[in-house]
Design an enzyme around this catalytic site. Sequence first.
Site, PDB file in Angstrom:
ATOM      1  CG  HIS A 423      38.982  29.776  54.473  1.00  0.00           C
ATOM      2  ND1 HIS A 423      39.386  29.795  53.146  1.00  0.00           N
ATOM      3  CD2 HIS A 423      38.439  28.551  54.678  1.00  0.00           C
ATOM      4  CE1 HIS A 423      39.094  28.640  52.586  1.00  0.00           C
ATOM      5  NE2 HIS A 423      38.516  27.871  53.493  1.00  0.00           N
ATOM      6  CG  ASN A 763      57.069   3.550  37.797  1.00  0.00           C
ATOM      7  OD1 ASN A 763      56.603   3.806  38.901  1.00  0.00           O
ATOM      8  ND2 ASN A 763      58.111   4.182  37.306  1.00  0.00           N
ATOM      9  CB  CYS A 827      64.261   0.902  40.857  1.00  0.00           C
ATOM     10  SG  CYS A 827      63.691  -0.333  39.670  1.00  0.00           S
TER      11      CYS A 827
END
Length: 868
Positions: A423, A763, A827
């Site tokens: 796992h 943003n 940007c």
Amino acid sequence: MTRLGLPVPPGFTITTEACREYLSLGAEPGELRVQVTMALRHLEDDLGRRLGDRHDPLLVSVRSGAKFSMPGMMETVLNIGLNDSSVKGLAEVSGDERFAWDSYRRLLQMFGKTVLDMSGDVFADALDKAKSAQGVVSDVDLDVDGLKALVGLFKDEIRVHSGAEFPQHPREQLDMSIRAVFNSWNTDRARLYRRRERIPQDLGTAVNICTMVFGNLGESSGTGVAFTRDPATGKSGAYGDYLENAQGEDVVAGIRNTLSLDDLAGLDPVSHKGLMTAMRRLETHYRDLCDVEFTVERGKLWMLQTRVGKRTPAAAFRIATELVDEHLITLDEALQRVTGAQLALLMFPQFDRSGVRTLLTRGMAASPGAAVGRVVFDSATAVQWAARGEQVLLVRRETNPDDLGGMIAANGILTARGGKTSHAAVVARGMGKTCVCGAEELDIDVTSKTIRVGAVSIGEGDEVSIDGSTGEVFVGAMPVVASPVQTYIEEGLNALAGADEETAELVRAVDRVLVHADARRRLGVRANADTPEDANRARKLGAQGIGLCRTEHMFLGDRRSLIERLILADTAEQRDAALAALLPLQRKDFVEILQEMDGLPVTIRLLDPPLHEFLPDLTTLSVKVALAAERSTSGAEVDTDVKLLTAVQRLHEANPMLGLRGVRLGLLTPGLTALQVRAITEAAIEQVRAGKDPRVEIMVPLVGSVRELDIVRDEAEALISRLTAEAGIELSIPIGTMIELPRAALTARRIAGSADFFSFGTNDLTQTTWGFSRDDVEAEMFVEYMDKGIFIVSPFETIDENGVGRLVRIASEEGRETKPALKLGVCGEHGGDPESIHFFHKTGLDYVSCSPFRVPVARLEAGRAAVL
């Protein structure tokens, strides 16, 4: 697999539609039980056995079957149909009483944990006591009487926990197990895994009901997990783990250390040959790395499950290019098989092999990378320490699905047990986490929270380093150096000099895919860079220019006093003197950046943040002035502080993000825009005179009205025209704007008439669209939003296509209606996010801009966007 002619135990499947209905209603759809009865009867008739029959019982497994691979997250129950009567029939028909009772205790253990939600420790402790009582180490050494006693203990624990007897009716066992698999879709660990892997929460899981085949029928039987190629390195050749006399969960749990497939070839060459044939057929069908689960029952091979296998980033690139060379896929498909996230992981630093090292032990190299962290012994502590900024290393005897939160929080995972298909190994590889498994020398005491290897003791909080490429474990924090992939991207294939063959193969694979991505992509890739050093680094990493140069970073440090002089100026003469002092510094900054990016576009954003950010904190300054007044302190410093405080109070805003900043700052602060435009233009003129090719662009931030842009543009163009005329030099300096307000996006048709380009500041566009203050909501509120399914991922990390993305599309389409040649870029931080890059490609943007480190990632993802 059945259609490929492989030996698959017969069974049937319940679809994801039934799961979604169950989760919606809180109960099975009315017709589901009827459909299960019909399918079960057909299965029984085909095999000539009945589920749970007391003489010759049919036993089945119930497994999950989600659309996307989620290793270890969903539930499985084996041996359904066993009860106090059918266990005797199984013993008689198999001729192996021990096998029958071992299968029964396994059903009780799995049923209790999975269906009744009991702690696995209850069963593990009882099993340990039974082994201790008989003086054996392994569960396979327990005799029939020990297993019968263990079955009784397990049934007692189930009765105490659930308030009812273990269900003896086989159909009741089956129905309860189906519901348990449905419910496992919404466990905390499954939801956490899907959130991390960006898998939708509403898909649901299928349920596969298959006839049981048994790997615990003695030494001629066993079970295993195998890969058609090495999922850690990508090397060709079958690879996997095998356990004699075991059932499937034993391999994945890592409770016993495993044998290799070569060992299987020696033990059972016929089954090994059949497995190799099946694996080749599966890889040919999927044209990709496959992992398989298989069982050998008394020399007969059965294929239980297959899926496209999880792999490390290094393996992903190597496998992709090798499949191209084997003519199984094209280069375009190879590009689709790797991701920017995988490339980013390959660029992380590695251990400095020449440094001082204190080797603690060695284990299996399960998932490559270099990880350093403070040792923690449980998942909850890992999450807690990581949340406060600690780098942690999760150390466990073996991991289980409930450890997922800690595995995500940790830098790396170290286990004492388990193989490369355990796992811990499988999940770590899928997440790109460094992992070392099966370090058997580790004596882990979770009570005292210590590790001992011989005379060496490591306590919780002590630093340890693990190398997932070699399996080495070191005491203390090892120094790191740049990865070979990072070095190649910056220096080219010449960086391979002296590299070992495995490293060289990896770098050549990355180069081959990245070069193809560059050839296929339509999107340009620029960098956000504010210093010459950042510009230089970005160019080495493949940036095609600067998409965002933030000028506010140039006013920090020693220059802060000059901004204070500008803000505090009482007269035009004082203001002009402050601007004159700033001009040569700004010009020098721009000259150095233009030198690094000669011949490539450089987009310089005019000053954006509010002026108060350049001044002392209001509270701190208020206290300082008050204390000076109380103590009757005087002098030039006190006078300056009082004057500063007046300015700070005047400029203080309740919500600065939406206040006097961006274009508003230039409009309301005389001389500020002219200062920056002059510095940019004079820097470009200086470069032209030096025989260079400056390609500078001016970007006006936070425009909401075309009139704002017109005023700034008129002033800038007049100044540029005058300065170039005086210098006798022709310069073309495009002037554009950031689209970071919803109004700007919705009026883009008008703004485009005054702009040479749009650059989406995603943003702030996300903040203003959602009404979020990023600094305030990400730490606390977003966690709840993700748990409630409002977000799959933060909209600041990946663009919100339906909201913010729609504004980007509107602005792009309407801007180009006004000006078809309008250049479009982005940007914000989304410019380096893989999913967002695909959206920007579809929307028709010309370029993305991101931090220098993410430039190679953006190059790769832009290429992938072109071929997906």
